[in-house]
Design a protein around this motif. Structure first.
Motif, PDB file in Angstrom:
ATOM      1  N   GLU A   9       0.723  -1.111   0.184  1.00 16.17           N
ATOM      2  CA  GLU A   9       0.020   0.116  -0.117  1.00 16.17           C
ATOM      3  C   GLU A   9       0.878   1.342  -0.061  1.00 16.17           C
ATOM      4  O   GLU A   9       0.503   2.375  -0.535  1.00 16.17           O
ATOM      5  CB  GLU A   9      -0.938   0.163   1.245  1.00 16.17           C
ATOM      6  N   GLU A  10       1.966   1.080   0.779  1.00 13.48           N
ATOM      7  CA  GLU A  10       2.904   2.386   0.673  1.00 13.48           C
ATOM      8  C   GLU A  10       3.533   2.773  -0.501  1.00 13.48           C
ATOM      9  O   GLU A  10       4.137   3.759  -0.976  1.00 13.48           O
ATOM     10  CB  GLU A  10       4.054   2.259   1.772  1.00 13.48           C
ATOM     11  N   VAL A  11       3.755   1.878  -1.698  1.00 11.99           N
ATOM     12  CA  VAL A  11       4.289   1.803  -3.012  1.00 11.99           C
ATOM     13  C   VAL A  11       3.038   2.831  -3.755  1.00 11.99           C
ATOM     14  O   VAL A  11       3.728   3.801  -4.500  1.00 11.99           O
ATOM     15  CB  VAL A  11       4.448   0.375  -3.500  1.00 11.99           C
ATOM     16  N   GLY A  12       1.813   2.449  -3.941  1.00 12.12           N
ATOM     17  CA  GLY A  12       1.001   3.504  -4.747  1.00 12.12           C
ATOM     18  C   GLY A  12       1.456   3.459  -6.101  1.00 12.12           C
ATOM     19  O   GLY A  12       1.649   2.453  -6.982  1.00 12.12           O
ATOM     20  N   GLU A  13       1.365   4.826  -6.574  1.00 16.89           N
ATOM     21  CA  GLU A  13       1.624   5.071  -7.994  1.00 16.89           C
ATOM     22  C   GLU A  13       3.288   5.421  -8.200  1.00 16.89           C
ATOM     23  O   GLU A  13       3.590   6.022  -9.279  1.00 16.89           O
ATOM     24  CB  GLU A  13       0.679   5.825  -8.510  1.00 16.89           C
ATOM     25  N   ARG A  14       4.095   5.042  -7.439  1.00 22.28           N
ATOM     26  CA  ARG A  14       5.523   5.306  -7.560  1.00 22.28           C
ATOM     27  C   ARG A  14       6.316   4.533  -8.628  1.00 22.28           C
ATOM     28  O   ARG A  14       5.649   3.598  -9.202  1.00 22.28           O
ATOM     29  CB  ARG A  14       6.084   5.325  -5.993  1.00 22.28           C
ATOM     30  N   ALA A  15       7.500   5.010  -8.803  1.00 17.21           N
ATOM     31  CA  ALA A  15       8.175   4.482 -10.035  1.00 17.21           C
ATOM     32  C   ALA A  15       8.659   3.067  -9.656  1.00 17.21           C
ATOM     33  O   ALA A  15       8.790   2.718  -8.587  1.00 17.21           O
ATOM     34  CB  ALA A  15       9.544   5.177 -10.360  1.00 17.21           C
ATOM     35  N   ALA A  16       8.797   2.123 -10.622  1.00 16.06           N
ATOM     36  CA  ALA A  16       8.972   0.837 -10.475  1.00 16.06           C
ATOM     37  C   ALA A  16      10.578   0.703 -10.725  1.00 16.06           C
ATOM     38  O   ALA A  16      10.986  -0.667 -10.515  1.00 16.06           O
ATOM     39  CB  ALA A  16       8.285  -0.139 -11.771  1.00 16.06           C
ATOM     40  N   VAL A  17      11.410   1.634 -10.673  1.00 12.56           N
ATOM     41  CA  VAL A  17      12.565   1.563 -10.774  1.00 12.56           C
ATOM     42  C   VAL A  17      13.400   2.495  -9.794  1.00 12.56           C
ATOM     43  O   VAL A  17      12.838   3.342  -9.297  1.00 12.56           O
ATOM     44  CB  VAL A  17      13.458   1.902 -12.091  1.00 12.56           C
ATOM     45  N   CYS A  18      14.610   2.084  -9.314  1.00  9.75           N
ATOM     46  CA  CYS A  18      15.420   2.827  -8.478  1.00  9.75           C
ATOM     47  C   CYS A  18      15.689   4.351  -9.160  1.00  9.75           C
ATOM     48  O   CYS A  18      15.923   4.505  -9.967  1.00  9.75           O
ATOM     49  CB  CYS A  18      16.659   2.082  -7.953  1.00  9.75           C
ATOM     50  N   HIS A  19      15.592   5.378  -8.104  1.00  9.55           N
ATOM     51  CA  HIS A  19      15.727   6.716  -8.646  1.00  9.55           C
ATOM     52  C   HIS A  19      17.192   6.869  -8.822  1.00  9.55           C
ATOM     53  O   HIS A  19      17.374   7.929  -9.544  1.00  9.55           O
ATOM     54  CB  HIS A  19      14.943   7.760  -7.469  1.00  9.55           C
ATOM     55  N   ALA A  20      18.103   6.124  -8.332  1.00 11.62           N
ATOM     56  CA  ALA A  20      19.481   6.547  -8.494  1.00 11.62           C
ATOM     57  C   ALA A  20      20.165   5.695  -9.733  1.00 11.62           C
ATOM     58  O   ALA A  20      20.611   6.146 -10.524  1.00 11.62           O
ATOM     59  CB  ALA A  20      20.394   6.244  -7.217  1.00 11.62           C
ATOM     60  N   CYS A  21      20.000   4.361  -9.988  1.00 11.18           N
ATOM     61  CA  CYS A  21      20.510   3.410 -10.744  1.00 11.18           C
ATOM     62  C   CYS A  21      19.618   2.980 -11.680  1.00 11.18           C
ATOM     63  O   CYS A  21      20.005   2.522 -12.717  1.00 11.18           O
ATOM     64  CB  CYS A  21      21.436   2.301 -10.094  1.00 11.18           C
ATOM     65  N   GLY A  22      18.363   3.206 -11.520  1.00  6.71           N
ATOM     66  CA  GLY A  22      17.336   2.733 -12.752  1.00  6.71           C
ATOM     67  C   GLY A  22      16.985   1.307 -12.640  1.00  6.71           C
ATOM     68  O   GLY A  22      16.471   1.021 -13.600  1.00  6.71           O
ATOM     69  N   ARG A  23      17.410   0.693 -11.804  1.00  5.46           N
ATOM     70  CA  ARG A  23      17.349  -0.653 -11.879  1.00  5.46           C
ATOM     71  C   ARG A  23      15.862  -1.151 -11.223  1.00  5.46           C
ATOM     72  O   ARG A  23      15.363  -0.417 -10.358  1.00  5.46           O
ATOM     73  CB  ARG A  23      18.221  -1.634 -11.091  1.00  5.46           C
ATOM     74  N   ALA A  24      15.099  -2.026 -11.823  1.00  5.15           N
ATOM     75  CA  ALA A  24      13.795  -2.320 -11.460  1.00  5.15           C
ATOM     76  C   ALA A  24      13.578  -3.007 -10.090  1.00  5.15           C
ATOM     77  O   ALA A  24      14.401  -3.771  -9.965  1.00  5.15           O
ATOM     78  CB  ALA A  24      13.038  -3.141 -12.660  1.00  5.15           C
ATOM     79  N   PHE A  25      12.680  -2.638  -9.259  1.00  6.04           N
ATOM     80  CA  PHE A  25      12.382  -3.250  -8.081  1.00  6.04           C
ATOM     81  C   PHE A  25      11.765  -4.531  -8.233  1.00  6.04           C
ATOM     82  O   PHE A  25      11.090  -4.790  -9.327  1.00  6.04           O
ATOM     83  CB  PHE A  25      11.611  -2.308  -7.247  1.00  6.04           C
ATOM     84  N   PRO A  26      11.997  -5.689  -7.429  1.00 10.91           N
ATOM     85  CA  PRO A  26      11.595  -6.865  -7.538  1.00 10.91           C
ATOM     86  C   PRO A  26      10.134  -6.849  -7.493  1.00 10.91           C
ATOM     87  O   PRO A  26       9.240  -5.752  -6.673  1.00 10.91           O
ATOM     88  CB  PRO A  26      12.101  -7.620  -6.299  1.00 10.91           C
ATOM     89  N   ALA A  27       9.482  -7.757  -8.332  1.00  9.89           N
ATOM     90  CA  ALA A  27       7.717  -7.634  -8.723  1.00  9.89           C
ATOM     91  C   ALA A  27       7.023  -8.558  -7.240  1.00  9.89           C
ATOM     92  O   ALA A  27       6.016  -7.941  -7.115  1.00  9.89           O
ATOM     93  CB  ALA A  27       7.601  -8.371  -9.974  1.00  9.89           C
ATOM     94  N   THR A  28       7.784  -9.298  -6.884  1.00  9.39           N
ATOM     95  CA  THR A  28       7.392 -10.043  -5.826  1.00  9.39           C
ATOM     96  C   THR A  28       8.078  -9.703  -4.510  1.00  9.39           C
ATOM     97  O   THR A  28       9.312  -9.569  -4.373  1.00  9.39           O
ATOM     98  CB  THR A  28       7.048 -11.642  -5.974  1.00  9.39           C
ATOM     99  N   PRO A  29       7.351  -9.687  -3.320  1.00  9.13           N
ATOM    100  CA  PRO A  29       8.038  -9.388  -2.152  1.00  9.13           C
ATOM    101  C   PRO A  29       9.095 -10.660  -1.593  1.00  9.13           C
ATOM    102  O   PRO A  29       8.911 -11.586  -2.037  1.00  9.13           O
ATOM    103  CB  PRO A  29       6.755  -9.264  -1.198  1.00  9.13           C
TER     104      PRO A  29
END
Length: 444
Positions: free
Chosen positions: A380-400
């Protein structure tokens, strides 16, 4: 004439290598001898297996070191790596996030125990070799975090204090004093009082705006002092010298008293990794203690600095004021135009402190640290935020992650800056707080 036994029809000629014995006594003796040989062999094999099971003390930490890292149900080691990173993140959360008054111009004297007790092998390969290795690593990291500081080295050997390296702001000079192992061979008993008096004498001329610190790496359980060491301790308290001790054997009351009365840190190393952690905790500058005057902020002393002019390698050779060597490269003092080899340093002609602006800027991150990033624990805290890291641009994992939850650990791999609210990955979180010291999102 043949012997009587050979004429006896019951006599059998037995070779020397035969295992047959016709005499009862010989048979009993042979059986007893065989049993004793078998027992000796079993004892010998048992002793060998016991020696294999019981290794040296300094090998104990490497016997089953693979048990420390545990795989998850999928067979991955990512959970163990994230757990180690979360441990360092929790340590940062315990640190104060607000700006604290610290001394960025530091003067440290490193006291090394060079007594016979440093040859013990409870730390691999010996206490002496490990202390030298960690001391070199500590000096490199210390100068990287404190470019305006200076370090001197004093050894404790044979009941006296030996000056190994003069106070210097050049890390190469300090490392050179610790490079020759043969000149630092441990012998005799240490003397805390003689070494502290030598260190105190080398810092007596320092100005009030700089810190005076003594770091002792102590491996012995005794000290051979010529007088009352408590008088030396009172002198250190009077001159505001902070003493910290990293003990390799056990806690001594005098070491604990020195740290408590002078405001230093004390610790006993349990193993090699703990020894390094205790040593590197002293890299950041300590918080400055000052008496508040009538409810106001403590008075701050202004100091004069000079920013030198760098000479190119193609400039004509000239003599430097520090070593009297003929060389082309160097720096010019802005006050007296004298030539010095390295900065930061004090001008040998006019006494002005010469620093470079990058060194001064790098020292500020201790005064204004980056706020710890907050771990994002729910979807719930993620919301509509970017799916990649703001510094390196690597995508965050899709599953916890399925790793066990702990304080400071995000199962989503997101860590959010409290000021700019940008999300960063775990690697960038560590890199920002340990190397960059500036948030890429908000610039704070």
């Amino acid at each position: 004439m043949a012997p009587p036994r050979r004429t006896d029809p019951s006599y059998m000629d037995v070779d020397s290598d035969s295992d047959i014995s016709l005499l009862g006594d010989d048979e009993v003796r042979a059986r007893g001898k065989g049993k004793s040989k078998a027992a000796d062999k079993r004892k010998k094999d048992k002793g060998k297996s016991k020696a294999k099971d019981q290794a040296y003390t300094w090998e104990a930490s490497y016997t089953r070191s693979w048990d420390i890292v545990q795989e998850d149900e999928t067979g991955s080691l990512q959970g163990a790596v994230e757990g180690l990173m979360a441990r360092g993140r929790r340590r940062r959360l315990l640190a104060p996030a607000a700006a604290i008054r610290r001394t960025i111009i530091r003067h440290l004297v490193l006291l090394l125990d060079l007594s016979a007790a440093m040859m013990d092998r409870d730390m691999r390969p010996t206490r002496f070799d490990l202390s030298l290795q960690y001391a070199r690593e500590f000096i490199v990291e210390w100068f990287d975090q404190n470019p305006l500081g200076q370090i001197g080295v004093v050894g404790m050997r044979g009941g006296i204090g030996e000056r190994i390296g003069e106070m210097s702001g050049n890390p190469q000079d300090v490392l050179k004093s610790l490079s020759d192992r043969t000149k630092l061979e441990p012998a005799g008993e240490p003397s805390l009082q003689n070494a502290i008096e030598m260190a105190r004498g080398s810092m007596s001329h320092l100005p009030t705006h700089s810190s005076r610190e003594i770091l002792i790496i102590f491996g012995s359980l005794t000290t051979c002092d010529p007088g009352n060491i408590h008088d030396t301790l009172e002198a250190c308290v009077k001159h505001k010298i902070r003493i910290s001790v990293v003990a390799l054997a056990a806690e001594m009351k005098i070491c604990r008293d020195m740290c408590d009365k002078t405001g230093g840190l004390f610790g006993v190393a349990m193993n090699e990794g703990h020894f390094k952690d205790l040593l590197f905790e002293l890299v950041p500058p300590p918080a400055q203690r000052a008496v508040v005057r009538a409810g106001a902020n403590p008075a701050a002393d202004l100091m004069m600095m000079g920013f030198p002019t760098r000479l190119p390698d193609s400039s004509p050779p000239s003599l430097c004021a520090c070593h009297s060597d003929m060389k082309s490269e160097g720096f010019l003092c802005p006050r007296c135009m004298a030539k010095v080899c390295d900065v930061p340093t004090d001008c040998d002609i006019c006494g002005l402190m010469i620093v470079s602006s990058p060194h001064l800027a790098r020292s500020y991150h201790h005064l204004f640290p980056v706020k710890p990033y907050q771990a994002v624990t729910s979807v719930e805290e993620v919301g509509e935020r970017a799916a990649v890291c703001h510094a390196c641009g690597r995508a965050f994992p899709a599953t916890p992650s399925t790793a066990p939850a702990s304080e400071g650990f995000s199962p989503l791999g997101r860590y959010r800056c409290p000021d700019c609210s940008h999300d960063f990955c775990a690697e960038c979180d560590v890199f920002v707080h340990d190397v960059v010291h500036c948030c890429p999102g908000c610039g704070k």
